[in-house]
Design an enzyme around this catalytic site. Structure first.
Site, mmCIF file in Angstrom:
data_model
loop_
_atom_site.group_PDB
_atom_site.id
_atom_site.type_symbol
_atom_site.label_atom_id
_atom_site.label_comp_id
_atom_site.label_asym_id
_atom_site.label_seq_id
_atom_site.Cartn_x
_atom_site.Cartn_y
_atom_site.Cartn_z
ATOM 1 N N GLY A 52 -8.282 -2.600 -8.199
ATOM 2 C CA GLY A 52 -7.631 -2.570 -7.100
ATOM 3 C C GLY A 52 -7.023 -3.863 -6.732
ATOM 4 N N LEU A 59 -0.068 12.966 -11.572
ATOM 5 C CA LEU A 59 0.160 13.850 -10.384
ATOM 6 C C LEU A 59 1.578 14.876 -10.638
ATOM 7 C CD1 LEU A 59 -0.318 11.372 -7.559
ATOM 8 C CD2 LEU A 59 -1.975 13.057 -8.254
ATOM 9 N N HIS A 74 4.065 -0.151 -12.285
ATOM 10 C CA HIS A 74 3.822 -0.107 -13.720
ATOM 11 C C HIS A 74 4.015 -1.522 -14.362
ATOM 12 C CE1 HIS A 74 3.689 1.558 -18.050
ATOM 13 N NE2 HIS A 74 4.377 0.705 -18.313
#
Ligand code: GRF
Length: 203
Positions: free
Chosen positions: A12, A90, A106
């Site tokens: 994170g 997703l 990315h």
């Protein structure tokens, strides 16, 4: 206030970059919730330390219904979904409902070193093995494909012949921490339009 949700699977550090940009006043939006697809993700701790609601949607339990569960949680609640190192794919109704309102980061210059199987350190191993002279990161909108959506921002770094994948990863990550808050700011300020997969930025 522009509302976002941040989805993460790991450390994170990109979530942290967003939190920092908000807390220092560079980014005017609120993180309504952080969603992680595994309970080990350190992103959960980062969220809780900053008083942000954090939810686990366990990938092992949910399997193919992950996207529907995300949709249930976020429909009508947020303006933008930010994938910051989220490893679950997703798809379906969620992508339609949030068309051009889901962004992903990315760690390569798309369309190089991306797509199925290109994640984590593997992306940088591919770049080093190929011998490219520049790499970088890409923030893009999410469509039905893997890393195929319209590109919002790219930032580059130099690749040296003696670089290891880990060294390159660290250099790219610094750029990610700039690119992701910047892309969120542009979208939140209504400065981004998409036509025929071209992203126009009206600063
Ligand atoms: C980043 O390299 C990002 O580009 C990729 O996953 C990594 C997540 O890093 N999609 P972190 O969890 O934000 O530190």
């Amino acid at each position: 206030m522009f509302k976002i949700a941040v989805l993460a699977s790991g450390g994170g550090s990109n979530l942290q970059a967003i939190i920092d940009a908000i807390e220092c006043g560079k980014l005017h939006c609120s993180i309504e919730c952080v969603i992680c697809d595994n309970e080990q993700a350190y992103a959960l701790t980062r969220a809780r330390e900053h008083g942000i609601p954090a939810v686990v949607l366990d990938r092992k339990v949910l399997g193919k219904s992950m996207s529907d569960e995300v949709l249930k949680l976020l429909k009508g609640k947020v303006d933008l979904i930010v994938l910051a190192g989220f490893l679950s794919i997703l798809k379906g109704e969620l992508i339609k409902e949030f068309s051009n309102r889901i962004m992903n980061i990315h760690p390569s210059l798309i369309p190089s070193f991306c797509g199925m199987g290109a994640y984590g350190i593997r992306v940088h191993e591919m770049a080093v093995e190929y011998g490219v002279k520049v790499s970088g990161c890409t923030v893009h909108f999410v469509d039905e494909g893997t890393d195929t959506g319209a590109i919002i921002i790219q930032k580059t770094v130099e690749v040296l012949p003696e670089d290891t994948a880990k060294e390159l990863q660290a250099r790219v990550l610094e750029k990610e921490h700039q690119a992701l808050p910047e892309a969120i700011r542009l979208v939140s300020e209504g400065k981004v339009t998409v036509k025929n997969r071209k992203v126009f930025i009206n600063e």
